[in-house]
Scaffold this motif. Structure first.
Motif, PDB file in Angstrom:
ATOM      1  N   PHE A 127       1.177  -0.753   0.209  1.00  0.00           N
ATOM      2  CA  PHE A 127       0.223   0.157   0.104  1.00  0.00           C
ATOM      3  C   PHE A 127       1.115   1.090   0.080  1.00  0.00           C
ATOM      4  CE2 PHE A 127      -5.000  -0.937   0.507  1.00  0.00           C
ATOM      5  CZ  PHE A 127      -4.515  -2.046   0.962  1.00  0.00           C
ATOM      6  N   ARG A 174       5.315   8.788  -7.141  1.00  0.00           N
ATOM      7  CA  ARG A 174       5.817   8.041  -7.056  1.00  0.00           C
ATOM      8  C   ARG A 174       5.643   6.781  -7.360  1.00  0.00           C
ATOM      9  NH1 ARG A 174       8.291   9.544  -1.681  1.00  0.00           N
ATOM     10  NH2 ARG A 174       6.363   9.190  -1.147  1.00  0.00           N
ATOM     11  N   LYS A 178       7.512   2.796  -6.693  1.00  0.00           N
ATOM     12  CA  LYS A 178       7.357   2.485  -5.006  1.00  0.00           C
ATOM     13  C   LYS A 178       7.138   0.839  -5.823  1.00  0.00           C
ATOM     14  CE  LYS A 178       6.679   5.330  -2.455  1.00  0.00           C
ATOM     15  NZ  LYS A 178       5.493   5.994  -0.796  1.00  0.00           N
TER      16      LYS A 178
HETATM   17  N1  CTP Z   1       6.475  -0.338   4.230  1.00  0.00           N
HETATM   18  C1  CTP Z   1       7.795  -1.357   4.799  1.00  0.00           C
HETATM   19  N2  CTP Z   1       8.554  -1.263   5.412  1.00  0.00           N
HETATM   20  C2  CTP Z   1       8.952   0.543   5.754  1.00  0.00           C
HETATM   21  C3  CTP Z   1       8.134   1.538   5.374  1.00  0.00           C
HETATM   22  C4  CTP Z   1       6.821   0.740   3.821  1.00  0.00           C
HETATM   23  O1  CTP Z   1       7.170  -2.339   3.638  1.00  0.00           O
HETATM   24  N3  CTP Z   1       9.871   0.981   7.058  1.00  0.00           N
HETATM   25  C5  CTP Z   1       5.471  -0.674   3.238  1.00  0.00           C
HETATM   26  C6  CTP Z   1       4.578  -0.159   3.779  1.00  0.00           C
HETATM   27  O2  CTP Z   1       3.081  -0.942   4.700  1.00  0.00           O
HETATM   28  C7  CTP Z   1       3.396  -0.175   2.479  1.00  0.00           C
HETATM   29  C8  CTP Z   1       4.536   0.152   1.601  1.00  0.00           C
HETATM   30  O3  CTP Z   1       5.996  -0.024   2.133  1.00  0.00           O
HETATM   31  O4  CTP Z   1       2.659  -1.184   2.289  1.00  0.00           O
HETATM   32  C9  CTP Z   1       4.035   1.835   1.246  1.00  0.00           C
HETATM   33  O5  CTP Z   1       5.244   2.043   2.186  1.00  0.00           O
HETATM   34  P1  CTP Z   1       4.654   4.051   2.489  1.00  0.00           P
HETATM   35  O6  CTP Z   1       5.358   4.734   3.300  1.00  0.00           O
HETATM   36  O7  CTP Z   1       3.634   4.374   1.087  1.00  0.00           O
HETATM   37  O8  CTP Z   1       6.333   4.137   1.439  1.00  0.00           O
HETATM   38  P2  CTP Z   1       7.974   3.926   1.300  1.00  0.00           P
HETATM   39  O9  CTP Z   1       9.233   3.010   1.475  1.00  0.00           O
HETATM   40  O10 CTP Z   1       8.081   3.656   3.254  1.00  0.00           O
HETATM   41  O11 CTP Z   1       8.114   6.202   0.991  1.00  0.00           O
HETATM   42  P3  CTP Z   1       8.051   6.621   1.305  1.00  0.00           P
HETATM   43  O12 CTP Z   1       8.272   7.072   2.630  1.00  0.00           O
HETATM   44  O13 CTP Z   1       8.859   8.003   1.182  1.00  0.00           O
HETATM   45  O14 CTP Z   1       6.767   7.337   1.000  1.00  0.00           O
END
Ligand code: CTP
Length: 477
Positions: free
Chosen positions: A366, A375, A379
Motif C-alpha cells: 500500500f 511515485r 514504489k
Molecule cells: N513499508 C515497509 N517498510 C517500511 C515502510 C513501508 O514495508 N519501512 C511498506 C508499507 O507497508 C507499504 C509500502 O511499503 O506497503 C509503501 O509504504 P510507503 O510509506 O508509501 O512507502 P515508503 O517506502 O515508506 O516511501 P515514502 O515514505 O518515501 O513515501
C-alpha cells in the motif's frame, strides 16, 4: 441475497435467539432457512422474548417457541430435550456475551444452552454485541472454548453498532449464517444461485450486501499486516503515525470470508481484528520484521499472499532511553530510517525460490501519498510487488481512520486502475478479486484447508518469474 436454494430441504433446525438488539434479524433468518427448505423451531432466552416477543416466530415457524427451560411440550416431553433430539443442527443467532459465557461453562439456565448440552448435532453460533464486549478477553476465551466443543463460530462483522460506535460486533450477514449451517450439515454453501432481491431489510453493511461467500481462497494462507508501528523514544513516548488498521482488517475479513487461513501481523490499531485471524502483535518495525522473517525462511515463504497494509514508521529513534526522559533541557531526537520490510520480504521470497524452488506468492503493498500518486509506479517496481494500492490521504474520505478509501491499484503487468470512493471492505474485495486471478495464473486452484504457518510451497509454473525484478540494492531505503 439468494433465492430459495433448497440446500436445507427437509433439514430440521433449532434456531436459538438470545437477547441482543440483533434479535430482530432472527425473524428474517428464520425465513431464509425456510426458503432453503428447512423445518425450523425456535428457542429463545427470556431477554430475547423481551426484545421481539414470540408471536411472529410462532406464526412463521408454525410451532410453539420454547422460552422456558422448565416447560413441557404438549406430548409431555421436556421442550429443550425434545429439541436436542429432534433437530439436525442448532443455530444460535444472535448469541450474546452472556450466552457465550453460560455455554462455555455449561450453565443450562435457558432452553438454548440446555438443548446444546443435551445434543450431539452440530452447533452454529453467531455472536452479536458491542465491539468492546466482543474483544474482551473473557468473551474471546468463551468463544475459544466453544470452538473447542466443535461449534462453528460465524464471527461478527466490523461496522456501525447499535450504540452508534464502530467495532467488531455486528451480527454476521444472514447469508453467512445460512452458508455455515449448510456446511455443518455437509452441504455445499456455494451451490445456491445468486439473485438480487430486496427482501432482507437487515442487509446494510457492504459486507452483507456483497456477493455471498466465494470460497476462492480456501486452502490459501493470506498474511496481512495492519495498523501502525510505534517506535519507542523512552518507556512512555514513541514515534508513530495515524493508522487505524481498518484497511488491513478489511482485507483480513474478506480473505476469511473467502475461506483463507489468515494471519494478521498487527501494529497499533483502533479497531478490533476479525476473531478468526491468527494475530501476531508487532509494535515496532523490528518486531514486524521478525514476524515477516519467520514467515519467509530459506525453504520458502509460508504464505500464498502477503498484503502489507501496515503503516510502518519510516523513522525510528536511533537510541531508546530505558527510563522516561525529563522535559527540562528539551529534547533533540536523532532518527534513523527503518528497513523497508516489504522490499526485504520480496527479496527473501525471491532468494528462497531461486534456491529451493516453490510457488511464487502474491505480494501487495500500500502507499499513502499526498497530492499525487506519481511515485507509485516506482514504489511498485522498487519494492518488487505484484500490486501497489495507492491513495492520496489528503483527499476527503481517503485518509487514516476513515471507513472509506479512494485508491488506484498499480499492477506489474496492467494499466493502473482508478477505483471510486468505496468502503474499505469493498476496496478489499476488489483487491482480493485481482489477487485470486493472479494466484490462479501463478499456481493453479487451491487444494484443501491448510493450517496457518504450514503452507507448503508448491511448484512454480514454468517461466514464472519470482515476484518483483528489482535487485535488492535498488529497493527504496
Ligand atoms: N513499508 C515497509 N517498510 C517500511 C515502510 C513501508 O514495508 N519501512 C511498506 C508499507 O507497508 C507499504 C509500502 O511499503 O506497503 C509503501 O509504504 P510507503 O510509506 O508509501 O512507502 P515508503 O517506502 O515508506 O516511501 P515514502 O515514505 O518515501 O513515501
Amino acid at each position: 441475497m439468494r433465492e430459495s436454494g433448497g440446500r436445507l430441504k427437509n433439514r430440521r433446525i433449532a434456531l436459538g435467539i438470545t437477547g441482543s438488539i440483533a434479535a430482530y434479524k432472527a425473524v428474517e433468518l428464520l425465513r431464509l432457512f425456510q426458503n432453503e427448505g428447512a423445518d425450523v423451531r425456535c428457542l429463545m432466552t427470556t431477554s430475547a422474548v423481551e426484545f421481539i416477543g414470540t408471536l411472529t416466530l410462532e406464526t412463521l415457524s408454525g410451532r410453539p417457541v420454547d422460552s422456558d427451560v422448565l416447560s413441557l411440550q404438549g406430548d409431555g416431553r421436556i421442550g429443550h430435550i425434545a429439541a436436542a433430539h429432534d433437530v439436525e443442527a442448532i443455530v444460535v443467532a444472535p448469541a450474546t456475551a452472556h450466552w457465550l459465557g453460560a455455554m462455555a461453562h455449561g450453565l443450562a439456565g435457558d432452553p438454548i444452552t440446555a438443548a446444546c448440552l443435551a445434543t450431539s448435532v452440530p452447533v452454529v453460533v453467531a455472536p452479536a454485541m458491542d465491539g468492546g464486549m466482543f474483544s474482551h478477553p473473557a468473551t474471546q476465551a468463551n468463544v475459544a472454548r466453544l470452538r473447542e466443543f466443535g461449534y462453528r463460530i460465524v464471527e461478527p462483522e466490523t461496522g456501525v453498532l447499535a450504540s452508534g460506535m464502530t467495532g467488531q460486533g455486528r451480527l454476521a450477514s444472514l447469508n453467512r449464517i445460512v452458508d455455515a449451517t449448510v456446511e455443518v450439515l455437509g452441504g455445499d454453501a456455494s451451490s445456491a444461485p445468486i439473485v438480487a432481491t430486496s427482501t432482507v431489510a437487515t442487509s446494510t453493511s457492504p459486507a452483507e450486501s456483497r456477493t455471498p461467500a466465494r470460497r476462492d481462497l480456501a486452502g490459501r494462507h493470506v498474511v496481512v499486516t495492519a495498523g501502525g508501528t510505534a517506535e519507542p523514544i523512552d518507556p512512555v513516548r514513541f514515534v508513530g503515525n495515524r493508522s487505524s488498521g481498518k484497511m488491513g482488517m478489511a482485507v483480513a475479513e474478506d480473505a476469511l470470508a473467502r475461506g483463507a487461513t489468515v494471519t494478521l501481523i498487527l501494529g497499533n490499531h483502533s479497531v478490533e481484528p476479525p476473531a478468526l485471524c491468527n494475530v501476531t502483535r508487532a509494535e515496532t518495525a523490528a518486531e514486524m520484521q521478525a514476524a515477516l522473517r519467520a514467515l519467509t525462511p530459506p525453504e520458502g515463504p509460508r504464505f500464498d499472499v502477503l498484503v502489507m497494509a501496515a503503516a510502518v514508521a519510516d523513522f525510528r529513534p536511533r537510541t531508546t532511553s530505558a527510563t522516561k526522559i525529563g522535559r527540562e533541557g528539551g529534547m533533540t531526537l536523532e532518527l534513523e530510517a527503518t528497513p523497508d520490510l516489504l522490499a526485504e520480504t520480496a527479496e527473501r521470497v525471491r532468494d528462497s525460490i531461486r534456491t529451493a524452488g516453490g510457488r511464487r506468492p502474491i505480494l501487495v503493498g500500500f502507499a499513502a501519498e499526498t497530492g499525487s500518486l506519481e511515485r507509485a509506479p516506482e514504489k511498485l517496481r522498487a519494492k518488487g510487488v505484484d500490486f501497489l494500492v495507492a491513495n492520496d490521504v489528503a483527499e476527503p474520505g481517503s485518509g487514516f481512520g476513515t471507513d472509506t478509501n479512494k485508491v488506484t491499484i498499480f499492477s506489474r503487468d496492467a494499466e493502473p486502475e482508478d477505483l471510486p470512493l468505496l468502503s474499505k471492505l469493498e476496496v478489499a474485495e476488489l483487491l482480493l478479486d485481482r489477487i485470486v486471478v493472479r494466484l490462479a495464473a501463478a499456481g493453479g486452484a487451491a487444494k484443501g484447508e491448510v493450517p496457518a504457518g504450514e503452507v507448503p510451497a508448491g511448484e512454480a509454473p514454468a517461466g514464472e518469474a519470482p515476484a518483483g525484478e528489482a535487485p535488492a540494492g535498488e529497493a527504496k531505503r
